[in-house]
Design a protein around this motif. Structure first.
Motif, short mmCIF file in Angstrom:
data_model
loop_
_atom_site.label_atom_id
_atom_site.label_comp_id
_atom_site.label_asym_id
_atom_site.label_seq_id
_atom_site.Cartn_x
_atom_site.Cartn_y
_atom_site.Cartn_z
N TYR A 1 -2.37 7.75 -19.45
CA TYR A 1 -1.28 8.12 -18.07
C TYR A 1 -0.52 8.87 -18.52
CZ TYR A 1 0.35 7.21 -13.25
OH TYR A 1 0.93 8.01 -12.39
N ALA A 2 -0.57 9.99 -17.15
CA ALA A 2 0.63 10.77 -17.37
C ALA A 2 0.92 11.11 -15.55
CB ALA A 2 -0.01 12.16 -17.82
N SER A 3 1.66 11.16 -15.60
CA SER A 3 2.02 11.53 -14.16
C SER A 3 3.49 12.32 -13.90
CB SER A 3 2.66 10.15 -13.31
OG SER A 3 4.07 10.01 -13.75
N PHE A 4 3.23 13.51 -12.90
CA PHE A 4 4.35 14.79 -12.84
C PHE A 4 4.90 14.35 -11.07
CE2 PHE A 4 6.50 17.96 -10.24
CZ PHE A 4 7.13 18.52 -11.50
N MET A 5 6.45 14.25 -11.25
CA MET A 5 6.89 13.33 -9.92
C MET A 5 7.89 14.60 -9.35
SD MET A 5 7.49 9.24 -10.48
CE MET A 5 6.68 9.88 -11.99
N SER A 6 8.23 15.44 -8.17
CA SER A 6 9.09 15.46 -8.07
C SER A 6 9.67 14.94 -7.13
CB SER A 6 8.56 16.89 -7.31
OG SER A 6 9.57 17.94 -6.54
N PHE A 7 11.19 14.81 -7.10
CA PHE A 7 11.91 14.36 -6.52
C PHE A 7 13.02 15.04 -5.36
CE2 PHE A 7 11.02 10.72 -9.44
CZ PHE A 7 10.73 9.65 -8.31
N ASN A 8 12.94 14.07 -4.11
CA ASN A 8 14.49 15.77 -2.96
C ASN A 8 15.14 15.02 -2.64
OD1 ASN A 8 15.95 17.48 -2.45
ND2 ASN A 8 14.57 18.22 -0.57
N TYR A 9 16.63 14.26 -2.54
CA TYR A 9 16.98 13.60 -1.32
C TYR A 9 18.08 14.01 -1.10
CZ TYR A 9 15.33 9.02 -4.98
OH TYR A 9 14.56 8.61 -5.02
N TRP B 1 1.54 -1.14 0.43
CA TRP B 1 0.63 0.43 -0.15
C TRP B 1 0.91 1.22 -0.19
CZ3 TRP B 1 -5.54 -0.46 -0.45
CH2 TRP B 1 -5.31 -1.39 -0.69
N LYS B 2 1.40 1.79 -1.00
CA LYS B 2 2.38 3.18 -1.52
C LYS B 2 1.63 3.77 -1.74
CE LYS B 2 6.17 1.36 -3.32
NZ LYS B 2 6.77 0.79 -2.28
N GLY B 3 3.08 4.88 -1.50
CA GLY B 3 2.67 6.24 -2.47
C GLY B 3 3.58 6.23 -2.96
N MET B 4 3.87 6.75 -4.69
CA MET B 4 2.95 8.22 -4.71
C MET B 4 2.60 8.33 -5.72
SD MET B 4 6.78 10.45 -4.59
CE MET B 4 7.27 10.00 -6.27
N THR B 5 2.14 7.30 -6.64
CA THR B 5 1.33 7.45 -7.78
C THR B 5 0.76 5.21 -8.59
OG1 THR B 5 3.18 6.41 -9.43
CG2 THR B 5 3.25 8.55 -9.02
N ARG B 6 0.01 5.82 -8.81
CA ARG B 6 -0.99 5.02 -9.60
C ARG B 6 -0.41 3.80 -9.92
NH1 ARG B 6 -6.05 3.34 -11.70
NH2 ARG B 6 -5.87 1.70 -12.68
N ASP C 1 -14.98 1.84 -17.70
CA ASP C 1 -15.57 3.48 -17.43
C ASP C 1 -14.77 4.27 -16.45
OD1 ASP C 1 -15.02 5.95 -19.72
OD2 ASP C 1 -17.04 5.82 -19.69
N VAL C 2 -12.56 4.29 -16.39
CA VAL C 2 -12.21 5.23 -16.02
C VAL C 2 -11.65 6.15 -16.35
CG1 VAL C 2 -10.73 4.39 -13.98
CG2 VAL C 2 -11.86 2.04 -14.67
N LEU C 3 -11.69 7.07 -15.07
CA LEU C 3 -11.36 8.31 -15.17
C LEU C 3 -10.55 9.47 -13.27
CD1 LEU C 3 -10.13 10.82 -16.60
CD2 LEU C 3 -12.14 12.42 -17.19
N ALA C 4 -9.38 8.84 -13.69
CA ALA C 4 -8.89 9.63 -11.97
C ALA C 4 -7.59 9.99 -11.91
CB ALA C 4 -8.81 7.16 -11.41
N ILE C 5 -8.19 11.02 -11.50
CA ILE C 5 -7.10 11.90 -11.01
C ILE C 5 -6.22 11.71 -9.26
CG2 ILE C 5 -6.33 14.18 -10.10
CD1 ILE C 5 -8.73 14.45 -11.88
N GLY C 6 -5.07 12.13 -9.37
CA GLY C 6 -4.07 11.56 -8.11
C GLY C 6 -3.19 12.05 -7.27
N ALA C 7 -2.97 12.28 -6.02
CA ALA C 7 -1.89 13.13 -5.59
C ALA C 7 -1.22 11.69 -4.88
CB ALA C 7 -2.42 13.94 -5.39
N GLY C 8 0.40 11.99 -4.72
CA GLY C 8 0.68 11.68 -3.34
C GLY C 8 2.17 11.90 -2.50
N PHE C 9 2.61 11.32 -2.04
CA PHE C 9 4.27 11.87 -1.43
C PHE C 9 4.61 10.55 -0.95
CE2 PHE C 9 1.07 11.30 2.59
CZ PHE C 9 2.30 10.78 3.42
N ALA D 1 2.07 14.11 -9.29
CA ALA D 1 0.21 14.00 -9.02
C ALA D 1 0.11 13.29 -10.33
CB ALA D 1 -0.22 15.57 -9.51
N ASP D 2 -1.24 12.69 -10.98
CA ASP D 2 -1.28 11.62 -12.13
C ASP D 2 -2.13 11.69 -12.50
OD1 ASP D 2 -2.21 10.47 -9.99
OD2 ASP D 2 -1.08 8.74 -10.13
N ILE D 3 -2.77 11.18 -13.66
CA ILE D 3 -4.17 11.44 -14.24
C ILE D 3 -4.20 9.86 -14.91
CG2 ILE D 3 -3.76 12.75 -16.28
CD1 ILE D 3 -6.55 13.36 -16.10
N PHE D 4 -5.02 9.59 -15.00
CA PHE D 4 -5.54 8.11 -15.23
C PHE D 4 -6.97 7.81 -16.68
CE2 PHE D 4 -6.86 3.21 -15.20
CZ PHE D 4 -6.55 2.52 -15.92
#
Length: 422
Positions: free
Chosen positions: A320-328, A148-153, A272-280, A303-306
């Motif tokens: 499907y499209a997603s934008f991911m911001s990483f900070n290490y 059961w994970k973040g941060m995207t679908r 018929d699926v249209l879903a918008i998501g966000a995670g961390f 954040a993503d959309i499916f």
């Protein structure tokens, strides 16, 4: 030129399994249907144990481009078992569930052992093992080795029903793979639930202490390593022992099941699926600065959309499209991601009236610690013999301008997969 000829040849071979060809070969329609492997524990089937078994066999070329000069390399074909798995879960009460999932990954001629027991590569290991309790209809609590994970679908991607051949590599959606987790699973507790069209999953986990720093050795800031949990803080106290992650989704059309965490790649026109998501994903004090003795927080957001939409004539559009911001930490480059941003997207179409689904997937990474953006491209074709239960996939796989790939800036490969699950 050789690469194009080889790709076209393999494409023709796969297209040879067209519906018309099969019809000509089979005088009578073959019945591919089956009943799920389910053991009912009461008369109405509300209490049960469900078993799932699957194999994914690969045939892959070597890198078709020489790392040193970019010329065409000598062709070599390799067979491998990408996945061999068994999963079982039991619902013996509406209030609790138990799940166990084990198997192996990436068995190839390079890690076979003579008798199967003198090495760890062929050995089965736990992927998932958790228990779950229902607090109320909107809240479930679970604990164990879980997915059961973040941060995207796609961080929660099911390996049974990919739209693409596999998870896009580099594994930006599975960014903690083999670094803080055991093959994308963490030990910890999670909460999940849904309210009408909104659903959520949150987890508090412990990172693994497997000694893998997870950093790219050629990075611009070699002082940073993803080893914070293995180092005491300046007061001599342990730190870095908590990972917090989550994913939140709103489903505009049909509602998807959240009984299990595994996100479906495509429903092949059945939903018929249209879903918008966000995670961390947050790992306080996860990175360690070997020069200063200080810890650095790891914080990622996405954040993503499916979209998975039926088409007239029995087809399907999947996107499907997603934008991911990483900070290490400053200029850090990890094995799969790095401080910076990544864009990923894919699209596929199940051609109406056929069993063929061509697709394309692309990702672009812009990392502080690398001088130029990285990219990856997958162009493939699925042939569904019996939906996701039996399918063949042919794919051209490319990774560009990425020095983390074994010293080769560019990887060009053709892969074919036979996938069966029951």
């Amino acid at each position: 030129m050789k690469k194009r000829i080889l790709f076209i040849t393999m494409l023709i071979c796969l297209l040879g399994f067209s519906p018309d060809w099969l019809t000509a070969q089979e005088a009578a329609e073959v019945d591919h249907s089956y009943k799920p492997l389910k053991l009912n524990l009461n008369e109405d089937g509300s209490k049960y144990v469900r078993f799932i078994i699957w194999h994914q066999q690969w045939l892959s070329t070597s890198n078709l481009t020489k790392p040193d000069n970019g010329d065409a390399a000598k062709l070599q074909l390799s067979s491998s078992i990408r996945r061999s798995r068994m999963l079982a879960f039991a619902q013996v009460s509406p209030r609790f569930l138990i799940l166990t999932h084990f198997g192996l990954n990436g068995l190839s001629s390079g890690n076979l052992t003579s008798l199967g027991g003198n090495g760890d590569a062929p050995q089965l290991f736990l992927h998932d093992a958790w228990v779950e309790f229902m607090v109320n209809k909107n809240l479930y609590i679970g604990s164990g080795l879980h997915y059961w994970k973040g941060m995207t679908r796609l961080a929660n991607q099911s390996t049974l029903n990919f739209m693409t051949m596999d998870q896009s590599r580099p594994f930006v959606h599975w960014h903690s793979l083999g670094i803080t987790d055991q093959f994308a699973r963490h030990l910890g507790m999670y909460a999940k639930g849904s309210i009408d069209k909104f659903d959520y999953r949150l987890a508090v986990n412990n990172p693994g202490r497997n000694g893998i720093s997870g950093n790219y050795n050629g990075q611009a800031n070699p002082a940073l390593t993803y080893s914070g949990v293995n180092n005491l803080d300046k007061d001599g106290d342990p730190t870095g022992n908590t990972v917090i992650e989550g994913y939140f989704r709103y489903q505009i059309k049909d509602t998807e099941s959240t009984k299990l965490p595994y996100a479906v790649g495509t429903y092949l026109g059945k939903k018929d699926v249209l879903a918008i998501g966000a995670g961390f994903y947050a790992h306080p004090n996860g990175v360690y600065n070997n020069n200063t003795g200080e810890h650095v927080n790891v914080t990622h957001f996405a954040a993503d959309i499916f979209l998975d939409k039926p088409l007239n004539g029995g087809g399907c559009l999947n996107a499907y499209a997603s934008f991911m911001s990483f900070n290490y930490g400053e200029d850090y480059v990890a094995r799969w991601a790095g401080t910076g941003a990544v864009l990923y997207g894919h699209v596929g179409v199940l051609v109406p009236g056929s069993k063929v689904m061509p697709y394309v997937a692309f990702q672009s990474g812009n990392y502080e610690g690398l001088p130029d953006p990285t990219n990856a491209l997958d162009i493939g074709l699925n042939y569904f013999i019996n939906g996701h239960n039996a399918k063949l996939t042919l794919e051209y796989h490319h990774i560009g301008n990425d020095p983390r790939e074994g010293g080769a800036l560019d990887v060009n490969q053709i892969r074919m997969q036979a996938h069966v699950f029951l």
